[in-house]
Design a protein around this motif. Structure first.
Motif, PDB file in Angstrom:
ATOM      1  N   ALA A   1       0.830  -1.193   0.103  1.00 61.98           N
ATOM      2  CA  ALA A   1      -0.072  -0.024  -0.015  1.00 61.98           C
ATOM      3  C   ALA A   1       0.832   1.194  -0.166  1.00 61.98           C
ATOM      4  O   ALA A   1       0.591   2.064  -0.748  1.00 61.98           O
TER       5      ALA A   1
ATOM      6  N   ALA B   1      -1.250   0.187 -10.194  1.00 58.62           N
ATOM      7  CA  ALA B   1      -2.541  -0.677 -10.244  1.00 58.62           C
ATOM      8  C   ALA B   1      -2.345  -2.175  -9.915  1.00 58.62           C
ATOM      9  O   ALA B   1      -3.113  -2.781  -9.182  1.00 58.62           O
TER      10      ALA B   1
ATOM     11  N   THR C   1       1.605   6.391  -7.012  1.00 57.97           N
ATOM     12  CA  THR C   1       0.403   7.179  -7.325  1.00 57.97           C
ATOM     13  C   THR C   1       0.576   8.803  -7.080  1.00 57.97           C
ATOM     14  O   THR C   1       0.308   9.693  -7.986  1.00 57.97           O
TER      15      THR C   1
ATOM     16  N   ASN D   1      -2.095  -2.624  -6.247  1.00 53.64           N
ATOM     17  CA  ASN D   1      -3.416  -2.486  -5.687  1.00 53.64           C
ATOM     18  C   ASN D   1      -4.442  -3.308  -6.051  1.00 53.64           C
ATOM     19  O   ASN D   1      -5.597  -3.389  -5.733  1.00 53.64           O
ATOM     20  N   GLY D   2      -4.051  -4.417  -6.843  1.00 55.75           N
ATOM     21  CA  GLY D   2      -4.744  -5.471  -7.167  1.00 55.75           C
ATOM     22  C   GLY D   2      -5.724  -5.055  -8.029  1.00 55.75           C
ATOM     23  O   GLY D   2      -6.796  -5.660  -8.242  1.00 55.75           O
ATOM     24  N   PHE D   3      -5.501  -3.957  -8.959  1.00 55.94           N
ATOM     25  CA  PHE D   3      -6.407  -3.490  -9.894  1.00 55.94           C
ATOM     26  C   PHE D   3      -7.666  -3.180  -9.425  1.00 55.94           C
ATOM     27  O   PHE D   3      -8.630  -3.553  -9.859  1.00 55.94           O
ATOM     28  N   SER D   4      -7.733  -2.376  -8.290  1.00 51.61           N
ATOM     29  CA  SER D   4      -8.823  -1.847  -7.762  1.00 51.61           C
ATOM     30  C   SER D   4      -9.429  -0.858  -8.859  1.00 51.61           C
ATOM     31  O   SER D   4      -8.799  -0.371  -9.527  1.00 51.61           O
ATOM     32  N   MET D   5     -10.793  -0.449  -8.539  1.00 56.80           N
ATOM     33  CA  MET D   5     -11.304   0.563  -9.457  1.00 56.80           C
ATOM     34  C   MET D   5     -10.877   1.728  -9.227  1.00 56.80           C
ATOM     35  O   MET D   5     -10.522   2.352 -10.662  1.00 56.80           O
ATOM     36  N   LEU D   6     -10.457   2.378  -8.425  1.00 54.86           N
ATOM     37  CA  LEU D   6      -9.761   3.615  -8.648  1.00 54.86           C
ATOM     38  C   LEU D   6      -8.185   3.704  -9.158  1.00 54.86           C
ATOM     39  O   LEU D   6      -8.152   4.359  -9.879  1.00 54.86           O
ATOM     40  N   SER D   7      -7.615   2.487  -9.086  1.00 54.50           N
ATOM     41  CA  SER D   7      -6.330   2.559  -9.577  1.00 54.50           C
ATOM     42  C   SER D   7      -6.427   2.436 -11.142  1.00 54.50           C
ATOM     43  O   SER D   7      -5.796   2.670 -11.623  1.00 54.50           O
ATOM     44  N   ILE D   8      -7.476   1.528 -11.545  1.00 49.86           N
ATOM     45  CA  ILE D   8      -7.616   1.462 -12.934  1.00 49.86           C
ATOM     46  C   ILE D   8      -8.120   2.818 -13.492  1.00 49.86           C
ATOM     47  O   ILE D   8      -7.701   3.063 -14.694  1.00 49.86           O
TER      48      ILE D   8
END
Length: 386
Positions: A7, A302, A14, A305-312
């Motif tokens: 994280a 991403a 980010t 972060n496990g390809f979270s919606m925010l990171s995508i």
């Protein structure tokens, strides 16, 4: 890697990327301002000008590039073409132009380079005794300009405090994808960054597309002999001008520089030399340009972060901004070229690789010869030495 470390790493990537995206947005604002400034630019025509054109080899479209300097709407200028080798294949092109433009004073100097580790500066040292103008304009052989180039370039020198002027430039590619990828580094990345730098602080550098300097200022800091062993000769001229107590201005127009390479391997070698040159000149500033590689950094974030919606979503925004940067830079700086957005993924990955390579060695390749560079950006020893 623990969740907390992942994280933290993702957060750092980010945050760095967001700063890079803000920088890019600001660069686009400066490009728009430059576009308006170019439209509003006025011409001047008082000082006499000597153009120095160092030659080396019969490059693609050499005739067209050199001819653009002969065909100027300016009354008082002369040109010195110089080659270190008296049998250089570029010289017939210079002689052809000498014949085609009898009203332009053109002198050809060949086979008499001065002593300098930098081969371009050695060539210029041989040309220096033939300078007659109030202004000296140095431009590489692969530069192409418009007919009002000298008139616009002379205008800033109406201010007596101005000691030098320089230009941003766009890449002029051939028909190959590799060349278009190389041109992107110039048009999309380098020139917008120069506009930002010129906004945030007084300009203290020149770039090789055009270096225009007052002849008295040039002689005051010792001429080409003072930069004989410098890798970044254009940058060092700017530094000398500032040390002499004079200002440098960014001219209100862009010129074009050819990107003749046809293979990605050749683009790589060229850009690594350029990157190591910039790194040696401004190490801290160069290291800070990591923020400009935000598409890759956002992709890495991403993944962490496990390809979270925010990171995508952030990655998509970064990709969209980088694409806009490409199309807008081409619209303003290279309006006659079509954008090549489909090549952006290759450009993005290559740029990050070049950025990393700048830290990993002291050798630079230049026209088929390797040189060693010391910590102060000076060429040391003989070509190929470490």
């Amino acid at each position: 890697m623990s969740v907390n470390v992942r994280a933290i790493a993702a957060g750092i990537l980010t945050a760095t990327s967001l700063f890079g995206m803000a920088y890019t947005a600001f660069a686009m604002v400066r490009l728009r301002a430059f576009e308006k400034r170019e439209r509003d630019a006025r011409m001047a025509g008082s000082p006499s000008i000597t153009i120095l054109k160092p030659l080396h080899g019969d490059e693609p479209q050499l005739y067209e590039h050199l001819r653009s300097f002969c065909d100027q709407r300016y009354e008082q200028f002369d040109i010195v073409f110089g080659a270190a080798d008296a049998n250089d294949p570029a010289l017939p092109v210079a002689r052809r132009l000498q014949h085609e433009f009898p009203d332009v004073p053109i002198r050809i100097v060949a086979g008499s380079p001065g002593k300098a580790r930098n081969p371009k500066v050695a060539n210029l040292l041989g040309m220096e005794p033939f300078v007659t103008g109030d202004l000296i304009v140095i431009a590489d052989s692969d530069i192409r300009v418009h007919e009002n180039y000298l008139a616009l370039l002379a205008a800033p020198f109406e201010d007596d405090a101005v000691g030098a002027a320089t230009c941003i430039f766009s890449g002029l590619p051939n028909e190959t994808p590799a060349s278009r990828i190389g041109a992107m580094a110039i048009t999309d990345e380098f020139s917008p960054s120069v506009l930002v730098a010129a906004t945030l602080a007084p300009v203290d550098f020149c770039v090789g597309a055009t270096v225009a300097v007052r002849a008295p200022v040039f002689r005051e800091f010792g001429g080409f002999a003072s930069i004989a062993d410098c890798l970044a000769d254009d940058y060092e001229i700017g530094q000398q001008v500032v040390r002499s107590g004079h200002k440098i201005v960014l001219a209100p127009f862009a010129v074009q520089t050819a990107v003749p390479e046809r293979r990605l391997r050749d683009i790589w070698h060229h850009e690594v030399r350029w990157a190591r040159t910039v790194f040696r000149a401004r190490p801290a500033g160069y290291a800070g340009t990591i923020v400009m590689h935000y598409p890759v950094l956002l992709l890495a974030a991403a993944v962490l972060n496990g390809f979270s919606m925010l990171s995508i979503a952030l990655f998509a925004a970064g990709a969209a901004l980088r694409t806009f940067n490409h199309t807008e830079a081409h619209r303003i700086l290279a309006p006659r070229q079509r954008a090549s957005s489909h090549l952006l993924p290759v450009r993005i990955v290559l740029s990050l690789g070049v950025w990393c390579a700048a830290f990993s060695g002291r050798r630079v390749g230049w026209r088929g010869t390797e040189y060693a560079v010391d910590a102060e950006g000076r060429l040391v020893g003989n070509p190929g030495d470490l």
